[in-house]
Design an enzyme around this catalytic site. Sequence first.
Site, PDB file in Angstrom:
ATOM      1  N   ASP A   1       0.833  -0.480   0.141  1.00 28.83           N
ATOM      2  CA  ASP A   1      -0.365   0.176   0.443  1.00 28.83           C
ATOM      3  C   ASP A   1       0.881   1.274  -0.245  1.00 28.83           C
ATOM      4  OD1 ASP A   1      -1.843   1.763   1.040  1.00 28.83           O
ATOM      5  OD2 ASP A   1      -3.327   0.169   1.749  1.00 28.83           O
ATOM      6  N   ILE A   2       0.457   2.047  -0.808  1.00 20.39           N
ATOM      7  CA  ILE A   2       1.489   3.641  -1.004  1.00 20.39           C
ATOM      8  C   ILE A   2       1.614   4.498   0.484  1.00 20.39           C
ATOM      9  CG2 ILE A   2       1.633   3.680  -3.544  1.00 20.39           C
ATOM     10  CD1 ILE A   2      -0.588   6.176  -3.093  1.00 20.39           C
TER      11      ILE A   2
ATOM     12  N   THR B   1      -5.232  14.153 -13.466  1.00 24.67           N
ATOM     13  CA  THR B   1      -6.609  14.298 -14.262  1.00 24.67           C
ATOM     14  C   THR B   1      -6.842  15.539 -14.678  1.00 24.67           C
ATOM     15  OG1 THR B   1      -8.471  13.241 -14.547  1.00 24.67           O
ATOM     16  CG2 THR B   1      -7.661  13.841 -12.446  1.00 24.67           C
ATOM     17  N   ASP B   2      -7.618  15.664 -16.316  1.00 29.25           N
ATOM     18  CA  ASP B   2      -7.982  16.879 -16.590  1.00 29.25           C
ATOM     19  C   ASP B   2      -9.311  17.163 -15.895  1.00 29.25           C
ATOM     20  OD1 ASP B   2      -9.555  14.329 -17.417  1.00 29.25           O
ATOM     21  OD2 ASP B   2     -10.027  15.879 -18.912  1.00 29.25           O
ATOM     22  N   GLU B   3      -9.717  16.182 -14.905  1.00 26.39           N
ATOM     23  CA  GLU B   3     -11.308  16.630 -14.695  1.00 26.39           C
ATOM     24  C   GLU B   3     -10.753  17.406 -13.039  1.00 26.39           C
ATOM     25  OE1 GLU B   3     -13.722  13.027 -12.635  1.00 26.39           O
ATOM     26  OE2 GLU B   3     -13.046  12.350 -15.133  1.00 26.39           O
TER      27      GLU B   3
ATOM     28  N   TYR C   1     -13.680  11.682  -6.400  1.00 24.66           N
ATOM     29  CA  TYR C   1     -12.688  11.888  -7.508  1.00 24.66           C
ATOM     30  C   TYR C   1     -11.942  12.215  -7.835  1.00 24.66           C
ATOM     31  CZ  TYR C   1      -9.929  10.265 -10.718  1.00 24.66           C
ATOM     32  OH  TYR C   1      -9.018  10.609 -11.991  1.00 24.66           O
TER      33      TYR C   1
ATOM     34  N   ALA D   1     -12.056  16.057  -6.924  1.00 23.95           N
ATOM     35  CA  ALA D   1     -11.059  16.988  -5.749  1.00 23.95           C
ATOM     36  C   ALA D   1      -9.906  16.116  -4.885  1.00 23.95           C
ATOM     37  CB  ALA D   1     -12.168  17.191  -4.871  1.00 23.95           C
TER      38      ALA D   1
ATOM     39  N   LYS E   1      -8.298  14.182  -6.663  1.00 25.76           N
ATOM     40  CA  LYS E   1      -7.418  13.961  -7.451  1.00 25.76           C
ATOM     41  C   LYS E   1      -6.303  15.649  -7.365  1.00 25.76           C
ATOM     42  CE  LYS E   1      -5.775  11.749  -9.939  1.00 25.76           C
ATOM     43  NZ  LYS E   1      -4.647  10.472  -9.899  1.00 25.76           N
TER      44      LYS E   1
ATOM     45  N   ARG F   1     -16.347  13.760 -23.993  1.00 27.79           N
ATOM     46  CA  ARG F   1     -14.913  13.532 -23.300  1.00 27.79           C
ATOM     47  C   ARG F   1     -13.630  13.588 -24.270  1.00 27.79           C
ATOM     48  NH1 ARG F   1     -18.121  14.710 -19.252  1.00 27.79           N
ATOM     49  NH2 ARG F   1     -17.872  13.466 -17.762  1.00 27.79           N
TER      50      ARG F   1
ATOM     51  N   ARG G   1     -24.908   9.881 -12.323  1.00 29.62           N
ATOM     52  CA  ARG G   1     -23.774   9.817 -11.914  1.00 29.62           C
ATOM     53  C   ARG G   1     -24.130  11.732 -11.093  1.00 29.62           C
ATOM     54  NH1 ARG G   1     -18.056   9.885 -15.193  1.00 29.62           N
ATOM     55  NH2 ARG G   1     -18.483   7.852 -14.266  1.00 29.62           N
TER      56      ARG G   1
END
Length: 344
Positions: A62-63, A128-130, A153, A155, A157, A217, A279
């Site tokens: 685990d990291i 990520t671009d998100e 997710y 947030a 990143k 996308r 979603r």
Amino acid sequence: MHGTNVLVTGGCGFIGSHFIKGLLSRDSSTTVINLDLLTYAGDPKNVGEWAESPRYKFVHGDIRDPELVDRLIPQVDSVFNFAAESHVDRSTGKDAGEFIKTNVYGVFVLLDAIRRLRPEIRFLQVGTDEVYGDIEAPGFPAENAILQPSSPYSASKAGADELALSFSRTHNLDVRISRCTNNYGPYQYPEKVIPLFITNALDEQPLPLYDGGTQIRDWLRVSDHCEALHLIMEKGQSGEIYNVGANQSPERSNAEITQMILAATGASASLIEPRSGLRPGHDQRYAVATDKIRDLGWAPQLDIEQGISETVSWYIENRKWWEAHKDAAYQAYYSDHYGQKKKT
Ligand code: NAD
Ligand code: DAU
């Protein structure tokens, strides 16, 4: 060369496994340690025959484990962090805490070990671009655009990116960040829309198309993303962020991608099942400005029609791979998620 001994985290997942195979193929002096927790998304077989190579070592862990990470960091010259909880739909439900723990705290553990033990090595945070959120057309955010993540997710990143940059500024670490658009290709776990729709189409099962399928996308073949990551580590600058994306022209909606999948699989359009409400916070459009990575000499090599056609062929030829991943845990997730709301 950015380092002969490389730590790749999350290398049993979709993008990380492609990256490892490319890294070991391109330079016969490179060694790789792959640190992966083997969550539902990780499969050690994804690295293929490289699993047997003396230049490859798999560490199941685990990291977020500082003692383990402290043992690995002194052995390497660079780190590529792919390890993450990566599926937006899972982050909007009961598993959100795991996203924060791995995607933010896990990145802290890696950075803190580098700071204490090997402050001279390079660290690439695969982002990520998100993080830019929903982008109104015809916008293309550059790397200095404000961050407006919509999901837990994205947030998490965004938090990881900021944390990594803070270690660059405060501790002078060599940190680089990539922010890539949606990837597709072989070995993608069948929860993401392209492999989900391909495999469901092959089994004549419904294709749950969210919210009218009008969303955009910027699909990029995984091999093109991996090339960009090599380049960022080799020719990029410390402390810099690099957007990576295909800049599809024309842009393709989810409905158009679905039609391409139907054409390539020969399945009927009657499989499309319009769904809404699955979603919350669904972003309408992602897009990024890619001048900075293109100035380093990068350009995508595959167009979307060819890419979807080749990807469908791979899933047809590798049914055993994805059937094994559609196991009992997958079925439980599937009925929990897709069974929960009314069809529209
Ligand atoms: P994936 O879900 O296929 O793989 C993630 C891997 O990380 C798995 O092998 C899993 O076992 C491992 N992992 C999870 N938690 C871990 C932990 N605590 N310690 C060690 N290993 C752990 O993800 P992917 O699609 O290959 O994405 C890889 C990275 O790229 C992620 O950081 C993601 O945010 C980013 N990214 C993905 C895309 C995309 O379209 N898939 C696009 C841009 C960026
Ligand atoms: O943009 C980069 C991101 O791309 C990565 O950071 C993420 O890790 C990766 O999962 C991906 O995120 P998306 O949420 O864009 O990918 P996903 O495949 O889940 O969804 C793509 C689009 O398809 C989105 O508009 C939602 C829609 N969709 C998705 C699923 C799973 C459907 O219509 N039906 C579905 O069943």
